[in-house]
Write an enzyme that holds these catalytic residues in place. Structure first.
Site, PDB file in Angstrom:
ATOM      1  N   HIS A   1      -8.031   1.373  -4.489  1.00 13.47           N
ATOM      2  CA  HIS A   1      -9.055   1.089  -3.473  1.00 13.47           C
ATOM      3  C   HIS A   1      -9.685   2.428  -3.111  1.00 13.47           C
ATOM      4  CE1 HIS A   1      -9.691  -0.136   1.045  1.00 13.47           C
ATOM      5  NE2 HIS A   1     -10.839  -0.024   0.398  1.00 13.47           N
TER       6      HIS A   1
ATOM      7  N   ASP B   1      -4.489   3.662  -2.013  1.00 15.72           N
ATOM      8  CA  ASP B   1      -5.596   3.954  -1.101  1.00 15.72           C
ATOM      9  C   ASP B   1      -6.052   5.392  -1.266  1.00 15.72           C
ATOM     10  OD1 ASP B   1      -6.067   1.547   0.464  1.00 15.72           O
ATOM     11  OD2 ASP B   1      -3.992   1.810   1.138  1.00 15.72           O
TER      12      ASP B   1
ATOM     13  N   SER C   1       0.847  -1.195   0.000  1.00 16.13           N
ATOM     14  CA  SER C   1       0.000   0.000   0.000  1.00 16.13           C
ATOM     15  C   SER C   1       0.880   1.242   0.000  1.00 16.13           C
ATOM     16  CB  SER C   1      -0.900   0.018   1.230  1.00 16.13           C
ATOM     17  OG  SER C   1      -1.449   1.318   1.370  1.00 16.13           O
TER      18      SER C   1
ATOM     19  N   MET D   1     -11.892   4.690  -1.138  1.00 15.98           N
ATOM     20  CA  MET D   1     -12.631   4.880   0.116  1.00 15.98           C
ATOM     21  C   MET D   1     -13.247   6.266   0.035  1.00 15.98           C
ATOM     22  SD  MET D   1      -9.794   3.149   2.567  1.00 15.98           S
ATOM     23  CE  MET D   1      -8.552   3.288   1.285  1.00 15.98           C
TER      24      MET D   1
ATOM     25  N   MET E   1     -11.839  -5.913   4.536  1.00 19.98           N
ATOM     26  CA  MET E   1     -11.031  -5.031   5.376  1.00 19.98           C
ATOM     27  C   MET E   1     -10.696  -5.730   6.694  1.00 19.98           C
ATOM     28  SD  MET E   1     -10.630  -2.417   3.460  1.00 19.98           S
ATOM     29  CE  MET E   1      -9.607  -1.575   4.666  1.00 19.98           C
TER      30      MET E   1
ATOM     31  N   HIS F   1      -0.845  -1.074  -4.489  1.00 18.27           N
ATOM     32  CA  HIS F   1      -2.172  -0.780  -3.926  1.00 18.27           C
ATOM     33  C   HIS F   1      -2.250   0.722  -3.637  1.00 18.27           C
ATOM     34  CE1 HIS F   1      -5.872  -1.891  -1.718  1.00 18.27           C
ATOM     35  NE2 HIS F   1      -5.492  -1.001  -0.809  1.00 18.27           N
TER      36      HIS F   1
ATOM     37  N   ASP G   1      -7.219  -6.602   3.212  1.00 17.32           N
ATOM     38  CA  ASP G   1      -6.591  -5.280   3.300  1.00 17.32           C
ATOM     39  C   ASP G   1      -6.659  -4.765   4.731  1.00 17.32           C
ATOM     40  OD1 ASP G   1      -5.556  -2.796   2.875  1.00 17.32           O
ATOM     41  OD2 ASP G   1      -7.232  -2.052   1.669  1.00 17.32           O
TER      42      ASP G   1
ATOM     43  N   MET H   1      -8.649   8.257  -0.359  1.00 18.49           N
ATOM     44  CA  MET H   1      -9.610   8.621   0.702  1.00 18.49           C
ATOM     45  C   MET H   1     -10.033  10.078   0.537  1.00 18.49           C
ATOM     46  SD  MET H   1      -7.565   7.076   3.946  1.00 18.49           S
ATOM     47  CE  MET H   1      -6.808   5.450   3.901  1.00 18.49           C
TER      48      MET H   1
HETATM   49  C1  DX5 Z   1      -6.734   1.198   5.212  1.00 18.32           C
HETATM   50  C2  DX5 Z   1      -6.136   0.943   3.837  1.00 18.32           C
HETATM   51  C3  DX5 Z   1      -5.088  -0.108   3.864  1.00 18.32           C
HETATM   52  C4  DX5 Z   1      -3.914   0.226   4.732  1.00 18.32           C
HETATM   53  C5  DX5 Z   1      -3.125  -1.012   5.006  1.00 18.32           C
HETATM   54  O1  DX5 Z   1      -7.716   2.163   5.090  1.00 18.32           O
HETATM   55  O2  DX5 Z   1      -7.139   0.556   2.934  1.00 18.32           O
HETATM   56  O3  DX5 Z   1      -4.696  -0.412   2.531  1.00 18.32           O
HETATM   57  O4  DX5 Z   1      -3.107   1.203   4.156  1.00 18.32           O
HETATM   58  O5  DX5 Z   1      -2.145  -0.706   5.946  1.00 18.32           O
HETATM   59  P1  DX5 Z   1      -1.607  -1.784   6.985  1.00 18.32           P
HETATM   60  O6  DX5 Z   1      -1.115  -2.949   6.179  1.00 18.32           O
HETATM   61  O7  DX5 Z   1      -0.536  -1.073   7.727  1.00 18.32           O
HETATM   62  O8  DX5 Z   1      -2.776  -2.174   7.854  1.00 18.32           O
HETATM   63 ZN    ZN Z   2      -6.581  -0.326   0.882  1.00 20.25          ZN
END
Ligand code: DX5
Ligand code: ZN
Length: 218
Positions: free
Chosen positions: A66, A35, A8, A68, A139, A33, A177, A37
């Protein structure tokens, strides 16, 4: 499927983003990956298109975005133009009607489509959708931040989903994840997961290349 590790980039050093992308290129990781947000769907803001574009320019492996965010359907085409190959959005961000149309939209844009579920969302909610999507993102933490503790109930949810997918004979893989580490990865794989996102387990390690290899081989 052979185990895929997807570091990530949220846990990368943004001041050294190119260096960290090249590290992932050199590693045994399968995907990047991303993320995304928005501060609405989750109580945090990560990064958007300019950063994804910068990663896309350097990445030599598939991009797994991903989302969010609320109203994910508004941004699907832009992620496709960036070269994203795997796009997931949240079950909790959609009505049934929107879920159906967004799945179709992601596919029409040429990407593989994933639906992500928060820890509170029961696996059963996905039954009507498993035959229509390419992957489920389970998740292992509450979305919003990396480096959180793995929620143990996630393991049972992966087991239930693995069985549902087998029963339905659905062509759908499971991505886990959040909170993934060398301690839980082998069991999650045994229960049916194939893709493993690693934020802190990859980037907080002293030697990220070795850490990614350890996740792949654990
Ligand atoms: C959380 C993200 C994950 C996160 C994973 O909202 O979707 O992808 O970055 O991080 P770790 O592996 O540290 O839990
Ligand atoms: Zn993620």
């Amino acid at each position: 499927m052979p185990r895929v590790i997807a570091p990530s980039m949220l846990s990368a050093d943004f001041g050294q983003l190119e260096r960290d992308c090249r590290m992932v290129n050199r590693s045994v990781a399968g995907w990047f990956h991303l993320d995304v947000m928005d501060g609405l769907f989750v109580p945090n803001i990560s990064f958007g298109f300019p950063v994804c574009e910068a990663i896309a320019r350097v990445a030599k492996k598939p991009l797994d975005a991903h989302l969010m965010i609320v109203e994910p359907w508004n941004y699907v085409a832009r992620f496709a133009r960036l070269g994203v190959q795997y796009l997931s959005f949240h079950y909790e961000a959609c009505s049934d009607r929107r879920l159906r149309s967004t799945i179709r939209l992601v596919r029409d844009c040429g990407m593989r489509v994933g639906v992500a579920v928060n820890p509170e969302t029961p696996a059963e909610c996905l039954i009507p959708w498993l035959r229509h999507i390419d992957y489920v993102v389970v998740m292992g933490v509450h979305p919003g931040y990396s480096g959180q503790q793995y929620i143990p109930e996630t393991t049972e949810k992966v087991a239930v989903l693995g069985e549902m997918i087998a029963t339905l004979d659905a062509d759908c893989f499971i991505e886990v994840d959040g909170g993934v580490s060398t301690r839980n990865i082998a069991e999650l794989e045994r229960l049916g997961a194939g893709v493993f996102v690693a934020g802190s387990a990859a980037f907080a390690a002293e030697r990220p290349l070795a850490a990614i290899r350890a996740l792949r081989d654990a």
